[in-house]
Write a protein that holds these residues in place. Sequence first.
Motif, mmCIF file in Angstrom:
data_model
loop_
_atom_site.group_PDB
_atom_site.id
_atom_site.type_symbol
_atom_site.label_atom_id
_atom_site.label_comp_id
_atom_site.label_asym_id
_atom_site.label_seq_id
_atom_site.Cartn_x
_atom_site.Cartn_y
_atom_site.Cartn_z
ATOM 1 N N VAL A 139 0.944 -1.243 -0.058
ATOM 2 C CA VAL A 139 -0.062 0.150 0.136
ATOM 3 C C VAL A 139 1.004 1.172 -0.068
ATOM 4 N N SER A 140 0.558 2.167 -0.939
ATOM 5 C CA SER A 140 1.341 3.387 -0.994
ATOM 6 C C SER A 140 0.224 4.475 -1.364
ATOM 7 N N GLY A 141 0.715 5.776 -1.346
ATOM 8 C CA GLY A 141 -0.233 6.965 -1.752
ATOM 9 C C GLY A 141 0.407 7.449 -2.836
ATOM 10 N N LEU B 1 -5.165 6.333 -2.258
ATOM 11 C CA LEU B 1 -4.337 5.078 -2.046
ATOM 12 C C LEU B 1 -4.198 3.954 -3.052
ATOM 13 N N ASP B 2 -3.065 3.619 -3.190
ATOM 14 C CA ASP B 2 -2.601 2.834 -4.264
ATOM 15 C C ASP B 2 -2.275 1.504 -3.552
ATOM 16 N N THR B 3 -2.955 0.260 -3.878
ATOM 17 C CA THR B 3 -2.744 -1.063 -3.218
ATOM 18 C C THR B 3 -2.459 -2.132 -4.339
ATOM 19 N N GLU C 55 -9.393 3.450 4.707
ATOM 20 C CA GLU C 55 -8.277 3.674 5.362
ATOM 21 C C GLU C 55 -7.559 2.367 5.653
ATOM 22 N N PRO D 67 -8.976 8.258 -0.128
ATOM 23 C CA PRO D 67 -8.680 7.846 1.216
ATOM 24 C C PRO D 67 -9.805 8.623 1.957
#
Length: 235
Positions: free
Chosen positions: A180-182, A202-204, A229, A225
């Motif tokens: 997970v990142s943003g 959010l990038d998963t 969360e 987001p």
Amino acid sequence: MTGVPLKHQRISRILAREIRSGRRPAGEQLPGEHALAQRFGVSRTTVRAALAELSEEGLITTRTGKGSYVLFDGGPLDDGLGRPCALALQGVETRVRTLAVRETQDSGLADELGLEKNAFVCVERTRELAADGTVVSYERSYLPPLSVIRELPAKGLGEDSLTEVLLRAGLRPDHGEQRVSGRRIDAHEAELLRRTPGDWFLDTRRTSRAADGSFVEHVVSLFDPDHFELTLAFG
């Protein structure tokens, strides 16, 4: 020495308790500013300050001309099978829109996943709130081109979920990994999500495998987001 909370802080704490306890479930519209001002005996300016605090805490979202809605649902991002649908699971009515189902080849992804073949069936979907059509996620699911799955581009998903399709194909997720990142969305993603290029999401990246280690599914998702969360439990 602990100071006495300001009026708007007192109001935000009371509403936060109602939300976190489940008294006000996710998706519920809060009373309007006038009604809240009457309830607490304060000005609408004080109410706005309280709502701003709740928004900063991620408990509500306020949309111009539509009011404030509860976001917090106390639920995890996933349901255990890689379906990041915490909103739907917690009673917020959403709908899934299938954008495309196609066969594709991706050597880079095959190398990343350690697969000999670079063929996949890709399903692109968005999820939106039934209440106002707000798009809250966009995902691309890459599936192995087994016989049942290869029928999807011609037949479509229909009423089936991807989980049901995987099970019919004999694919049962057992383990995997998720990153997970943003990041800021690009112009194409913004068009699909009905947002502005550069908005933060959010990038998963989630890869599921069967008990024997064979590939089941790889999902690339973008989550708003304001509605999702990531929660990590430990100990």
